[in-house]
Design a protein around this motif. Structure first.
Motif, PDB file in Angstrom:
ATOM      1  N   VAL A 416       0.907  -1.256  -0.199  1.00  0.00           N
ATOM      2  CA  VAL A 416       0.119   0.040  -0.178  1.00  0.00           C
ATOM      3  C   VAL A 416       0.893   1.249   0.160  1.00  0.00           C
ATOM      4  N   ASP A 417       2.314   1.180   0.399  1.00  0.00           N
ATOM      5  CA  ASP A 417       2.899   2.221   0.738  1.00  0.00           C
ATOM      6  C   ASP A 417       3.233   2.968  -0.714  1.00  0.00           C
ATOM      7  N   VAL A 418       3.411   1.926  -1.738  1.00  0.00           N
ATOM      8  CA  VAL A 418       3.682   2.365  -3.275  1.00  0.00           C
ATOM      9  C   VAL A 418       2.722   3.040  -4.014  1.00  0.00           C
ATOM     10  N   MET A 419       1.411   2.645  -3.553  1.00  0.00           N
ATOM     11  CA  MET A 419       0.145   2.778  -4.095  1.00  0.00           C
ATOM     12  C   MET A 419      -0.065   4.165  -4.637  1.00  0.00           C
ATOM     13  N   GLU A 420       0.218   5.208  -3.413  1.00  0.00           N
ATOM     14  CA  GLU A 420      -0.140   6.706  -3.882  1.00  0.00           C
ATOM     15  C   GLU A 420       0.737   7.137  -4.958  1.00  0.00           C
ATOM     16  N   TYR A 421       1.944   6.682  -5.219  1.00  0.00           N
ATOM     17  CA  TYR A 421       2.747   7.524  -6.232  1.00  0.00           C
ATOM     18  C   TYR A 421       2.294   6.660  -7.439  1.00  0.00           C
ATOM     19  N   LEU A 422       2.117   5.267  -7.561  1.00  0.00           N
ATOM     20  CA  LEU A 422       1.655   4.605  -8.506  1.00  0.00           C
ATOM     21  C   LEU A 422       0.311   5.178  -9.249  1.00  0.00           C
ATOM     22  N   TYR A 423      -0.570   5.520  -8.055  1.00  0.00           N
ATOM     23  CA  TYR A 423      -1.792   5.885  -8.762  1.00  0.00           C
ATOM     24  C   TYR A 423      -1.822   7.296  -9.220  1.00  0.00           C
ATOM     25  N   SER A 424      -1.010   8.281  -8.846  1.00  0.00           N
ATOM     26  CA  SER A 424      -0.778   9.685  -9.617  1.00  0.00           C
ATOM     27  C   SER A 424      -0.147   9.301 -10.983  1.00  0.00           C
ATOM     28  N   SER A 425       0.891   8.465 -10.905  1.00  0.00           N
ATOM     29  CA  SER A 425       1.466   8.309 -12.352  1.00  0.00           C
ATOM     30  C   SER A 425       0.620   7.659 -13.310  1.00  0.00           C
ATOM     31  N   THR A 426      -0.175   6.713 -12.890  1.00  0.00           N
ATOM     32  CA  THR A 426      -1.161   5.948 -13.592  1.00  0.00           C
ATOM     33  C   THR A 426      -2.139   6.932 -14.260  1.00  0.00           C
ATOM     34  N   VAL A 427      -2.866   7.696 -13.279  1.00  0.00           N
ATOM     35  CA  VAL A 427      -4.043   8.594 -13.941  1.00  0.00           C
ATOM     36  C   VAL A 427      -3.452   9.575 -14.936  1.00  0.00           C
ATOM     37  N   LYS A 428      -2.359   9.993 -14.714  1.00  0.00           N
ATOM     38  CA  LYS A 428      -1.564  10.945 -15.709  1.00  0.00           C
ATOM     39  C   LYS A 428      -1.309  10.210 -17.046  1.00  0.00           C
ATOM     40  N   LEU A 429      -0.945   8.865 -16.968  1.00  0.00           N
ATOM     41  CA  LEU A 429      -0.647   8.060 -18.137  1.00  0.00           C
ATOM     42  C   LEU A 429      -1.968   7.661 -19.086  1.00  0.00           C
ATOM     43  N   LEU A 430      -3.016   7.476 -18.024  1.00  0.00           N
ATOM     44  CA  LEU A 430      -4.386   6.886 -18.726  1.00  0.00           C
ATOM     45  C   LEU A 430      -4.923   7.989 -19.555  1.00  0.00           C
ATOM     46  N   ASP A 431      -4.908   9.248 -19.044  1.00  0.00           N
ATOM     47  CA  ASP A 431      -5.211  10.489 -19.633  1.00  0.00           C
ATOM     48  C   ASP A 431      -4.402  10.717 -21.064  1.00  0.00           C
ATOM     49  N   SER A 432      -3.408  10.358 -21.047  1.00  0.00           N
ATOM     50  CA  SER A 432      -2.464  10.903 -22.146  1.00  0.00           C
ATOM     51  C   SER A 432      -2.832   9.927 -23.199  1.00  0.00           C
ATOM     52  N   ILE A 433      -3.470   8.635 -22.895  1.00  0.00           N
ATOM     53  CA  ILE A 433      -3.665   7.684 -23.964  1.00  0.00           C
ATOM     54  C   ILE A 433      -5.007   8.161 -24.463  1.00  0.00           C
ATOM     55  N   ARG A 434      -6.098   8.071 -23.758  1.00  0.00           N
ATOM     56  CA  ARG A 434      -7.425   8.411 -24.067  1.00  0.00           C
ATOM     57  C   ARG A 434      -8.344   8.854 -22.837  1.00  0.00           C
ATOM     58  N   SER A 435      -9.586   9.288 -23.161  1.00  0.00           N
ATOM     59  CA  SER A 435     -10.356   9.887 -22.164  1.00  0.00           C
ATOM     60  C   SER A 435     -10.897   8.481 -21.395  1.00  0.00           C
ATOM     61  N   LEU A 436     -10.988   8.520 -19.877  1.00  0.00           N
ATOM     62  CA  LEU A 436     -11.384   7.718 -19.282  1.00  0.00           C
ATOM     63  C   LEU A 436     -12.721   7.432 -19.454  1.00  0.00           C
ATOM     64  N   ASN A 437     -13.070   6.084 -19.560  1.00  0.00           N
ATOM     65  CA  ASN A 437     -14.561   5.582 -19.842  1.00  0.00           C
ATOM     66  C   ASN A 437     -15.228   5.435 -18.252  1.00  0.00           C
ATOM     67  N   GLN A 438     -16.429   5.473 -18.345  1.00  0.00           N
ATOM     68  CA  GLN A 438     -17.086   5.225 -16.805  1.00  0.00           C
ATOM     69  C   GLN A 438     -16.711   4.264 -16.171  1.00  0.00           C
ATOM     70  N   PHE A 439     -16.646   3.004 -16.563  1.00  0.00           N
ATOM     71  CA  PHE A 439     -16.101   2.062 -15.958  1.00  0.00           C
ATOM     72  C   PHE A 439     -14.747   2.341 -15.326  1.00  0.00           C
ATOM     73  N   ASP A 440     -13.742   2.709 -15.952  1.00  0.00           N
ATOM     74  CA  ASP A 440     -12.474   3.069 -15.654  1.00  0.00           C
ATOM     75  C   ASP A 440     -12.244   4.064 -14.601  1.00  0.00           C
ATOM     76  N   ARG A 441     -13.392   5.174 -14.675  1.00  0.00           N
ATOM     77  CA  ARG A 441     -13.172   6.282 -13.649  1.00  0.00           C
ATOM     78  C   ARG A 441     -13.622   5.758 -12.398  1.00  0.00           C
ATOM     79  N   ARG A 442     -14.974   5.083 -12.476  1.00  0.00           N
ATOM     80  CA  ARG A 442     -15.355   4.503 -11.058  1.00  0.00           C
ATOM     81  C   ARG A 442     -14.372   3.532 -10.346  1.00  0.00           C
ATOM     82  N   LEU A 443     -13.625   2.700 -11.265  1.00  0.00           N
ATOM     83  CA  LEU A 443     -12.721   1.909 -10.414  1.00  0.00           C
ATOM     84  C   LEU A 443     -11.491   2.574  -9.784  1.00  0.00           C
ATOM     85  N   LEU A 444     -10.992   3.612 -10.642  1.00  0.00           N
ATOM     86  CA  LEU A 444      -9.829   4.528 -10.097  1.00  0.00           C
ATOM     87  C   LEU A 444     -10.387   5.179  -9.030  1.00  0.00           C
ATOM     88  N   GLU A 445     -11.374   5.819  -8.888  1.00  0.00           N
ATOM     89  CA  GLU A 445     -12.080   6.417  -7.829  1.00  0.00           C
ATOM     90  C   GLU A 445     -12.228   5.743  -6.493  1.00  0.00           C
TER      91      GLU A 445
END
Length: 514
Positions: A416-445
């Motif tokens: 869990v200690d590495v997840m906060e950093y991974l989460y921020s970098s993951t969201v930035k990366l996914l946004d750069s690939i395409r818009s988040l769909n509803q399923f992905d957005r709910r899961l990430l939230e």
């Protein structure tokens, strides 16, 4: 070290082909060193380490031919091809036809026109039986040339020439249809591959019009076997892209059974049969026809498992789908048993990037449901690193969802200690690939608000219950949102947390209830 073309050719040979080469080459003493080089390469091909030119040079240190190794390799390559040509001269009707065309040309060159005509009649009869339009066009060329040479009686000769011209026009018209069918199938194949990994191709609207046109639905046209197969393949790919997997499966089944109904032409359409059965296997997974996949695997194994020329494709396609089936069925033990073989073959073959990444994501899932999270992370890291290296070659939803899966696996591993950093970098990366769909957005939230925040006990279980209801509602409202489930069963994972049951048990129970 990257394999050389010569090494790949040697590695592809069957035992019978190797034996034929050795016997036919040993009759000429000048081939002695080339046969020794062949033996060295053949030995390396049996080793998982693969091709190593430095070891070849070391083995033959001091030998004159090693000073010009590239020349020797080129001579050996051509010698093996000649051997294969002779070995397979009677194995394929098409090869035999082309050999006889060469004989016709030789006879014509010697101006032995009567012998030439006899050979033409023989080849033409076989070509008609094989529905080989290209050969028939070549035969018509020779018939026309002979008519010119032997046109003694002007009126009769002109009449026969006109008949040959009309026959050629009809053949060209038929062949035009064939190449159009072929083009659309190959184009659609590329489109459907892209559909699986990225997005629906804009050309689909064009094919929606074409599939109902007389071009594809003319009851008056007598189709050759090859045309039938192209048409069935086209319809299968069309429905796959809709996606209507049930209809697609039926058309791929038609391709396989139609070839099986013509055993005398099985060798001619072996590649089409291989791909049809593999597509049937894939679609049996997608349509949940789990009771049928074992018989399809049996057909594939019975025909292709021991064919050296299909060894790499059998691994990269059939084994890939087989592992996917074990993921779908939650049969992680069978998957775990298959993984050592997959690891070995991945080192042997340089398979395409998409199939390699499908292997990686499925191995990740097998380790995940078996509870070996450290192994799952290892394979995910391998996938992410390999994609970064090949990003110019492919755009893939496998890579997109691997980052979300990465967060979940780290959570299950207790990182869990590495997840906060991974989460921020993951969201930035996914946004750069395409818009988040509803399923992905709910899961990430959910990951951000509950897993990273460290929710526990009843609060966490209730959060999983809300997540499960939301994900199921999203998919029910918009089936296109199911794309995420092609790479990881997020819904069953949430369900396992709500019911406090192993993920594999949830998957297997849902299959029984379906």
């Amino acid at each position: 070290m990257k394999n050389s073309p010569l090494y790949d050719l040697v590695a592809s040979l069957s035992k019978s082909e190797k034996r034929y080469f050795k016997v036919s080459s040993s009759t000429n003493k000048t081939n002695k060193n080339l046969v020794r080089l062949f033996d060295a390469l053949e030995k390396q091909s049996q080793n998982a380490a693969g091709y190593d030119e430095s070891k070849i040079r070391q083995q033959f240190t001091g030998e004159d031919f090693v000073k010009q190794l590239s020349v020797a390799q080129n001579r050996l390559y051509n010698m093996i091809l000649r051997s294969l040509r002779n070995f397979h001269s009677n194995s394929s009707p098409e090869i035999q036809l082309y050999d006889q065309l060469a004989e016709i040309e030789v006879l014509y060159g010697k101006r032995l026109f009567d012998q030439c005509k006899k050979r033409i009649r023989k080849v033409k009869k076989i070509a008609h039986q094989q529905e080989n339009k290209l050969i028939l066009l070549r035969i018509l060329k020779w018939e026309t040339v002979l008519q010119k040479e032997e046109g003694i009686y002007l009126k009769r000769s002109q009449s026969e020439l006109k008949q040959l011209y009309q026959e050629e026009q009809e053949l060209l018209n038929d062949y035009t249809h064939l190449i159009q069918y072929k083009y659309h199938v190959f184009n659609f194949l590329l489109m459907s591959r892209n559909r699986m990994i990225s997005q629906i191709n804009t050309e689909l609207a064009h094919y929606e019009k074409l599939i109902d046109s007389p071009f594809y639905n003319d009851p008056e046209r007598q189709l050759s076997l090859e045309e039938e197969l192209y048409l069935s393949n086209f319809k299968a790919l069309y429905y796959f892209s809709k996606p209507d997997y049930v209809q697609s499966l039926e058309h791929f089944k038609q391709v396989a059974t139609r070839i099986e109904a013509s055993p005398h032409r099985m060798q001619e359409f072996l590649n089409e049969y291989f791909m049809a059965l593999n597509n049937v296997l894939l679609l049996q997974v997608l349509t949940k026809e789990h009771d049928e996949y074992a018989s399809t695997l049996k057909r594939l194994n019975g025909t292709f498992a021991n064919r050296s020329e299909f060894r790499e494709e059998f691994f990269s396609t059939t084994t890939c789908y087989e592992l996917g089936i074990y993921c779908e069925l939650g049969e992680y033990q069978k998957g775990l048993e298959l993984i050592p073989h997959i690891e070995k073959e991945l080192k042997r073959y340089n398979i395409n990037v998409i199939n390699k990444h499908i292997f990686y994501i499925n191995i990740t899932f097998i380790y995940f449901i078996s509870g070996n999270y450290s192994k799952a992370i290892t394979w995910l890291n391998r996938l992410i690193a390999d994609y970064s290296k090949n990003r110019g070659e492919v755009v893939s939803n496998i890579h997109y969802y691997s980052h979300i899966i990465h967060l979940i696996v780290h959570y299950e591993a207790g990182n869990v200690d590495v997840m906060e950093y991974l989460y921020s970098s993951t969201v930035k990366l996914l946004d750069s690939i395409r818009s988040l769909n509803q399923f992905d957005r709910r899961l990430l939230e959910f990951i951000e608000n509950h897993l990273i925040e460290g929710a526990t006990g009843r609060a966490l279980k209730n959060a999983f219950k809300v997540l499960l209801d939301d994900l199921q509602a999203i998919v029910a409202a918009d089936p296109s949102e199911r794309i995420a489930l092609e790479f990881f069963d997020f819904i069953s994972w949430a369900e396992s947390k709500v019911e406090n049951q192993p993920l594999a048990a949830i998957i297997q129970r849902k299959l029984k209830e379906a």
